[in-house]
Design an enzyme around this catalytic site. Structure first.
Site, PDB file in Angstrom:
ATOM      1  N   GLU A   6     -36.330  -9.060 100.342  1.00 38.23           N
ATOM      2  CA  GLU A   6     -35.822  -7.714 100.080  1.00 38.23           C
ATOM      3  C   GLU A   6     -36.851  -6.686 100.536  1.00 38.23           C
ATOM      4  OE1 GLU A   6     -34.307  -4.204  99.101  1.00 38.23           O
ATOM      5  OE2 GLU A   6     -33.133  -6.066  99.159  1.00 38.23           O
ATOM      6  N   ARG A  58     -20.158  12.240  94.848  1.00 40.07           N
ATOM      7  CA  ARG A  58     -20.246  11.364  93.671  1.00 40.07           C
ATOM      8  C   ARG A  58     -20.999  12.110  92.586  1.00 40.07           C
ATOM      9  NH1 ARG A  58     -18.942   6.024  95.053  1.00 40.07           N
ATOM     10  NH2 ARG A  58     -18.827   5.652  97.305  1.00 40.07           N
ATOM     11  N   ASP A 109     -21.377  -5.939 103.605  1.00 38.08           N
ATOM     12  CA  ASP A 109     -21.242  -4.748 104.452  1.00 38.08           C
ATOM     13  C   ASP A 109     -21.755  -4.966 105.865  1.00 38.08           C
ATOM     14  OD1 ASP A 109     -20.009  -3.229 102.552  1.00 38.08           O
ATOM     15  OD2 ASP A 109     -21.765  -2.049 101.996  1.00 38.08           O
TER      16      ASP A 109
END
Length: 469
Positions: free
Chosen positions: A61, A213, A326
């Site tokens: 990551e 948002r 994605d």
């Protein structure tokens, strides 16, 4: 079990043992050393599924601290059912809200024009609840499960290159690591996808929308009698109008009110001014339902996001490299299935690998995974784009016909079709009743059948040649 979408055997699912469950692959599992890139929602779910299938997974990551940005996210029944099978239910329970329904409202006055009953219908029909949750809480639950399983997560490890032939990744610090399989869940800006496509970038479809948002304090809403009623029962409410819609629901176990406000915008995000975002958002929905605009007026800060959909790829795999989530199938959020598709990807990959009898079958396993998931994700991209049309009609004949077609579900009358894809019986069965592992198993069975047919044809041809000789 029928291979087509059908509810004809639904009655028997309540009787234990009446219907066969998806058959488990036979033979000893082939354990792989898997390097997985990306500790987002899809990456973590995939790591959990692969580890439970007997593989050693190491996650790389790029961020130095695990976490998620954003606000609310939906966990539809097709995803919740898989997550429960992976053992995530106790990890999710403290954070989730279970809405009773999804209600479509007219933009101008909030009149109910469409309604999908989630409780008990989705639990009864699809054997899992329909949840909403804060994205950070969803991520935290997956992280905790992964850590409890002993999955290693290397932070601050940015992958800059992939070698599909050797099965190696190269980090920004120059070090390389090699495994039996590389799984890239590295998001919409995927590095792995470019490697897979020989340096080309996937063309993105930009439908010309962006979304604000925001989260509103529920205590402030409860103190206002004009809007407090919307908090009485957990539900999703969607106001739809000309080129715009607003989706709302409570998250954080009911402690916050989540809003997603979609509107037309084709401008370059580089030119967006965060200082004017709040006033720009309010201007977009001026003249809408007074209840909605009052809630919008309670928003203290907002973030604007561009919306885009990936084009359908012809391949997700190359050598020892596979992409998912994605990276493979970015989609509009209008079906609330983006993260759910990534979860399905992870379980599908683990299932396909479980059919391997030897390491030499890796290419075959990846090919079957790719074939099944390209179809499923591509169709979901299509359904998401369709909602972007269905919800955004200007007032007129199309809008009136759409609203009339949804009227039976509002009135509790029988119906065979609906422009509300959450309610439309055929779409509902396909979307939420989809059984990921069964689809992979069926593809392996078909592959075996095709091989047997090829062998028969080859034998017949050989016999004909012998006869001719």
């Amino acid at each position: 079990m029928p291979t087509y979408p059908s509810n004809s055997l639904h009655f028997a699912k309540a009787l234990k043992g009446a219907l066969p469950s998806a058959p488990k692959p036979t033979g000893a599992p082939v354990g792989l050393n898997i390097l997985l890139v990306g500790a987002g929602l899809g990456g973590l779910a995939t790591a959990i599924a692969l580890t439970q299938a007997g593989h050693k997974v190491t996650i790389y990551e790029q961020t130095a601290v695990l976490g998620e940005v954003g606000a609310g996210i939906q966990i539809p029944s097709n995803s919740a059912r898989i997550l429960f099978e992976l053992g995530l239910e106790p990890y999710l329970k403290p954070y989730v809200t279970m809405p009773e329904s999804i209600t479509f409202r007219r933009w101008q006055n909030g009149k109910v024009i469409g309604k999908t009953r989630l409780i008990p219908d989705f639990v009864d029909n699809f054997h899992a609840p329909y949840y909403v949750i804060h994205r950070a809480d969803f991520h935290s639950a997956l992280c905790q499960k992964a850590q409890d399983m002993g999955i290693e997560i290397k932070l601050g490890a940015m992958v800059v290159d992939y070698d599909p032939v050797l099965g190696s990744i190269t980090l920004a610090d120059g070090t390389s690591h090699t495994g039996d399989l590389l799984v890239a869940a590295d998001g919409i800006k995927s590095v792995a996808r470019k490697v897979l496509l020989d340096g080309e970038e996937m063309p993105f479809r930009k439908p010309g929308f962006a979304a604000y948002r925001a989260v509103v304090d529920v205590n402030r809403m409860r103190n206002d009698p004009e809007v407090a009623w919307i908090l009485e029962r957990p539900a999703l409410n969607i106001w739809i109008g000309d080129s715009r819609h607003v989706m709302t629901y409570t998250i954080g176990a009911g402690k916050a009110f989540n809003m997603v406000l979609s509107h037309p915008d084709s401008s370059d995000p580089a030119g967006w001014d965060v200082r004017t975002a709040l006033q720009d958002m309010k201007a977009e929905f001026q003249g809408w339902d007074p209840v909605l605009t009052k809630i919008i007026g309670m928003v203290e800060k907002t973030v604007k996001w561009p919306l885009m959909s990936g084009s359908r790829l012809t391949r997700w795999t190359r050598g020892k490299l596979v992409i998912l989530g994605d990276a493979a199938h970015a989609m509009l959020p209008y079906m609330s299935q983006g993260a759910a598709m990534a979860v399905e990807d992870g379980v599908a990959l683990a299932r396909s690998l479980s059919h391997m009898q030897s390491p030499e079958q890796l290419s075959e396993a990846l090919g079957i995974f790719e074939k099944v998931r390209i179809v499923r994700a591509g169709q979901m991209q299509e359904a998401s784009l369709l909602n972007g049309q269905l919800w955004h009609f200007a007032d007129g004949p199309l809008q009136e016909a759409r609203d009339a077609a949804m009227a039976p579900e509002v009135e509790g009358l029988p119906f065979s079709h609906s422009p509300n894809q959450w309610s439309d019986p055929a779409t509902q069965m396909w979307c939420y009743g989809y059984e990921t592992e069964r689809e992979i198993d069926s593809a392996w069975t078909e592959k075996g059948g095709a091989l047997r047919k090829d062998q028969i044809v080859e034998t017949l041809n050989r016999n004909l040649i012998n006869l001719a000789d």
